[in-house]
Design a protein around this motif. Structure first.
Motif: not given
Length: 314
Positions: A259-266, A285-290, A299-314
């Protein structure tokens, strides 16, 4: 119901060479797995329509008897309990290309009790070592880990069919997951024994496939085991003996489990209310892609597409 934790990693399953689309199955106890699909024959096979799939594969073979068609045809024949034909097309497939995929494939586990399997495995190993003579220094360990990967992936095909034909959380699906739990526990105990004697399997010792096998086994084990091996995996990553992406996935997995914050958005979860996938909370979150770039992750927005998520970077 427990929150569904979606775990995406490199899963070596049928059709991994020429995937055009993906079929998602969700473990009610935590994970989501993606099974790639390619041709109509592949789609029929994934749907559990084996007889129709075999007819389609025969037509595919007439048109283009290349590696992928031969290999997928052989896998379908194995699952249909036609070992003679399965071995025929497996041996034909490796004339076009040779790699260790067949030795890690759960769809071929049914052939391992056949006396012809040893000849097939020896042929594959001989040709792989001829192509990559310095890739593996501990062949017996690599062979063991390849088999353990196949066991780790066992029953996902059947679970996929059950979810399509019956629905999620049916008694049949839950029984299959119970069987997988037992396999995972045996795999984890066996890996512990291996590591206690030989250390964590290094890429330079067992090759990349076998190294990934060790990662998958721990990733499908307990949080305690994941925490136990994380420091060692991190140190091996620094030596290019393990994969930074694997480390990032396991690190996030542990964080989310506690129940902690993830670091890499996986790590992604399925929201029962919205019926949509969404990320577990991400630290800074604003530095997750770094951070992802540092781990050789897309990039997380590309990774998100695999799950059907339309991710908008912070």
């Amino acid at each position: 119901m427990k929150t569904k934790l979606l775990f995406f990693a490199t899963i070596f399953l049928l059709f991994c060479f020429c995937a055009k689309a993906q079929q998602m199955i969700i473990d009610p106890k935590g994970d989501t797995f993606y099974i790639p699909q390619m041709l109509l024959s592949d789609s029929l096979f994934q749907a559990g329509d084996i007889k129709e799939a075999l007819d389609a594969y025969r037509k595919d073979y007439v048109k283009d008897p290349a590696f992928v068609v031969c290999y997928n045809f052989a896998c379908a024949l194995a699952m249909d309990r036609q070992p003679d034909s399965a071995f025929k097309y497996l041996f034909e497939a490796i004339k076009y290309d040779t790699n260790v995929l067949p030795l890690t494939d759960p769809n071929l586990l049914v052939l391992r009790s056949d006396k012809r399997w040893k000849d097939f495995e020896d042929r594959v190993v001989t040709e792989v070592l001829a192509k990559f003579p310095n890739a593996i220094s501990d062949l017996p360990l690599a062979e063991k880990l390849w088999e353990m990967m196949a066991l780790d992936q066992e029953y996902y095909y059947e679970i996929n069919i059950v979810e399509k034909k019956i629905g999620m959380n049916s008694p049949v699906e839950l029984a299959l997951w119970d069987m997988k739990e037992k396999i995972n526990a045996r795999n984890s105990d066996e890996l512990d024994s291996i590591v206690s004697v030989k250390g964590w399997p290094k890429i330079s010792v067992v090759g990349h496939y076998a190294s990934v096998s060790a990662f998958l086994i721990v990733q499908h084990s307990t949080t305690e085991r994941q925490k136990k091996y994380l420091p060692a995996i991190k140190e091996l990553c620094k030596e290019n003996e393990a994969d930074w992406q694997d480390y990032a996935l396991m690190y996030d997995r542990v964080q989310v489990s506690e129940n902690k914050l993830q670091l890499y958005g996986s790590q992604v979860k399925y929201n029962e209310q919205t019926k949509q996938n969404e990320f577990f909370p991400i630290d800074d979150e604003k530095n997750v892609n770094k951070r992802r770039a540092e781990m050789n992750m897309q990039p997380i927005e590309v990774y998100a597409q695999q799950f059907g998520i339309n991710y908008v970077p912070k």
